[in-house]
Scaffold this motif. Structure first.
Motif, PDB file in Angstrom:
ATOM      1  N   ASN A 185      15.496  53.953  34.153  1.00 16.68           N
ATOM      2  CA  ASN A 185      15.358  52.382  33.046  1.00 16.68           C
ATOM      3  C   ASN A 185      16.315  51.765  34.207  1.00 16.68           C
ATOM      4  N   VAL A 186      17.957  52.276  34.802  1.00 13.55           N
ATOM      5  CA  VAL A 186      18.162  51.201  35.327  1.00 13.55           C
ATOM      6  C   VAL A 186      17.600  51.223  36.753  1.00 13.55           C
ATOM      7  N   VAL A 187      16.683  51.854  37.396  1.00 10.89           N
ATOM      8  CA  VAL A 187      16.040  51.939  38.360  1.00 10.89           C
ATOM      9  C   VAL A 187      15.072  51.124  38.693  1.00 10.89           C
ATOM     10  N   LEU A 188      14.306  50.911  37.035  1.00  7.08           N
ATOM     11  CA  LEU A 188      13.308  49.465  36.574  1.00  7.08           C
ATOM     12  C   LEU A 188      13.875  48.476  36.869  1.00  7.08           C
ATOM     13  N   VAL A 189      15.066  48.045  35.872  1.00 11.59           N
ATOM     14  CA  VAL A 189      16.147  46.831  36.322  1.00 11.59           C
ATOM     15  C   VAL A 189      16.189  46.385  37.880  1.00 11.59           C
ATOM     16  N   MET A 190      16.664  47.381  38.155  1.00  8.09           N
ATOM     17  CA  MET A 190      16.868  46.625  39.508  1.00  8.09           C
ATOM     18  C   MET A 190      15.842  46.126  40.716  1.00  8.09           C
ATOM     19  N   SER A 191      14.440  46.849  40.252  1.00  6.86           N
ATOM     20  CA  SER A 191      13.794  46.466  40.697  1.00  6.86           C
ATOM     21  C   SER A 191      12.291  45.351  40.237  1.00  6.86           C
ATOM     22  N   ILE A 192      12.753  45.270  39.318  1.00  8.00           N
ATOM     23  CA  ILE A 192      12.549  43.569  38.482  1.00  8.00           C
ATOM     24  C   ILE A 192      13.661  42.499  39.366  1.00  8.00           C
ATOM     25  N   GLY A 193      15.544  43.125  38.434  1.00  2.00           N
ATOM     26  CA  GLY A 193      15.860  42.252  39.441  1.00  2.00           C
ATOM     27  C   GLY A 193      15.120  41.321  40.841  1.00  2.00           C
ATOM     28  N   PHE A 194      15.368  42.577  41.611  1.00  2.00           N
ATOM     29  CA  PHE A 194      14.597  42.584  43.283  1.00  2.00           C
ATOM     30  C   PHE A 194      13.506  41.565  43.148  1.00  2.00           C
ATOM     31  N   ILE A 195      12.987  41.856  42.696  1.00  5.36           N
ATOM     32  CA  ILE A 195      11.616  40.656  42.489  1.00  5.36           C
ATOM     33  C   ILE A 195      11.922  39.233  42.129  1.00  5.36           C
ATOM     34  N   ALA A 196      12.344  39.227  40.902  1.00  5.28           N
ATOM     35  CA  ALA A 196      13.270  37.523  40.819  1.00  5.28           C
ATOM     36  C   ALA A 196      13.417  37.221  41.537  1.00  5.28           C
ATOM     37  N   PHE A 197      14.890  37.929  42.264  1.00  2.00           N
ATOM     38  CA  PHE A 197      15.359  36.733  42.656  1.00  2.00           C
ATOM     39  C   PHE A 197      14.646  36.840  44.803  1.00  2.00           C
ATOM     40  N   VAL A 198      14.120  37.674  44.692  1.00  2.00           N
ATOM     41  CA  VAL A 198      12.542  37.088  45.875  1.00  2.00           C
ATOM     42  C   VAL A 198      11.988  35.672  45.884  1.00  2.00           C
ATOM     43  N   ALA A 199      11.539  35.918  44.085  1.00  2.00           N
ATOM     44  CA  ALA A 199      10.519  34.788  44.081  1.00  2.00           C
ATOM     45  C   ALA A 199      10.789  33.581  43.909  1.00  2.00           C
ATOM     46  N   ILE A 200      12.999  33.341  43.394  1.00  2.00           N
ATOM     47  CA  ILE A 200      13.476  31.896  43.604  1.00  2.00           C
ATOM     48  C   ILE A 200      13.983  31.977  45.233  1.00  2.00           C
ATOM     49  N   LEU A 201      14.311  32.898  45.144  1.00  2.00           N
ATOM     50  CA  LEU A 201      14.860  31.670  47.495  1.00  2.00           C
ATOM     51  C   LEU A 201      12.657  31.387  47.199  1.00  2.00           C
ATOM     52  N   HIS A 202      12.131  32.638  47.293  1.00  2.19           N
ATOM     53  CA  HIS A 202      10.680  31.300  47.794  1.00  2.19           C
ATOM     54  C   HIS A 202      10.291  30.145  46.801  1.00  2.19           C
ATOM     55  N   VAL A 203      10.650  29.530  45.661  1.00  2.00           N
ATOM     56  CA  VAL A 203      10.610  29.107  44.833  1.00  2.00           C
ATOM     57  C   VAL A 203      11.778  28.277  45.751  1.00  2.00           C
ATOM     58  N   MET A 204      13.126  28.337  45.633  1.00  2.19           N
ATOM     59  CA  MET A 204      13.789  27.124  46.435  1.00  2.19           C
ATOM     60  C   MET A 204      13.958  26.999  48.065  1.00  2.19           C
ATOM     61  N   GLY A 205      12.937  27.822  48.176  1.00  3.01           N
ATOM     62  CA  GLY A 205      12.617  27.825  49.815  1.00  3.01           C
ATOM     63  C   GLY A 205      11.935  26.455  49.714  1.00  3.01           C
ATOM     64  N   LYS A 206      10.801  26.316  48.775  1.00  9.48           N
ATOM     65  CA  LYS A 206       9.581  25.058  49.061  1.00  9.48           C
ATOM     66  C   LYS A 206      10.306  23.972  48.552  1.00  9.48           C
ATOM     67  N   LEU A 207      11.289  23.771  47.225  1.00  5.68           N
ATOM     68  CA  LEU A 207      11.818  22.775  47.466  1.00  5.68           C
ATOM     69  C   LEU A 207      12.617  21.905  48.022  1.00  5.68           C
ATOM     70  N   TYR A 208      13.542  23.103  49.035  1.00  2.72           N
ATOM     71  CA  TYR A 208      14.476  22.691  50.164  1.00  2.72           C
ATOM     72  C   TYR A 208      13.454  21.927  51.100  1.00  2.72           C
ATOM     73  N   PHE A 209      11.734  22.565  51.968  1.00  4.58           N
ATOM     74  CA  PHE A 209      11.334  21.858  53.029  1.00  4.58           C
ATOM     75  C   PHE A 209      10.356  21.094  52.232  1.00  4.58           C
ATOM     76  N   VAL A 210      10.536  20.272  51.101  1.00  7.88           N
ATOM     77  CA  VAL A 210       9.792  19.561  50.495  1.00  7.88           C
ATOM     78  C   VAL A 210      10.728  18.070  50.670  1.00  7.88           C
ATOM     79  N   ARG A 211      12.034  18.428  50.268  1.00  9.09           N
ATOM     80  CA  ARG A 211      13.276  17.853  50.526  1.00  9.09           C
ATOM     81  C   ARG A 211      13.867  17.181  51.752  1.00  9.09           C
ATOM     82  N   LYS A 212      13.212  18.380  52.739  1.00  6.99           N
ATOM     83  CA  LYS A 212      13.357  17.704  53.534  1.00  6.99           C
ATOM     84  C   LYS A 212      12.835  16.438  54.652  1.00  6.99           C
ATOM     85  N   GLU A 213      11.382  16.685  53.646  1.00  5.67           N
ATOM     86  CA  GLU A 213      10.158  16.468  54.496  1.00  5.67           C
ATOM     87  C   GLU A 213      10.269  14.685  53.914  1.00  5.67           C
TER      88      GLU A 213
END
Length: 81
Positions: free
Chosen positions: A53-81
């Motif tokens: 269960n801990v492995v499952l929660v950690m892997s889902i958390g890592f996937i969510a963290f990477v997805a949030i970083l992608h969204v923040m990167g897209k928003l930062y790139f749009v604001r910069k232009e």
């Protein structure tokens, strides 16, 4: 026939060779790789003990963290232009 090669298929020597290999493989009745995989789930196995269960929660958390970083990167790139 060169030295070190297997006897021809269907011969008595090939059948004896297969019988010898099966009994001396060291796997026993556990099924080869399945016997070694079960060593990871015993109490005397070395290493960090984490429940599935801990492995499952950690892997889902890592996937969510990477997805949030992608969204923040897209928003930062749009604001910069």
């Amino acid at each position: 026939m060169a030295t070190g090669t297997a006897p021809p298929r269907g011969s008595a020597a090939a059948a004896a060779n297969m019988r010898r290999r099966r009994t001396t493989s060291g796997a026993g009745a556990s099924g080869g790789a399945a016997g070694t995989m079960l060593q990871f789930y015993t109490d005397d196995a070395p290493g960090l003990k984490i429940s599935p269960n801990v492995v499952l929660v950690m892997s889902i958390g890592f996937i969510a963290f990477v997805a949030i970083l992608h969204v923040m990167g897209k928003l930062y790139f749009v604001r910069k232009e």
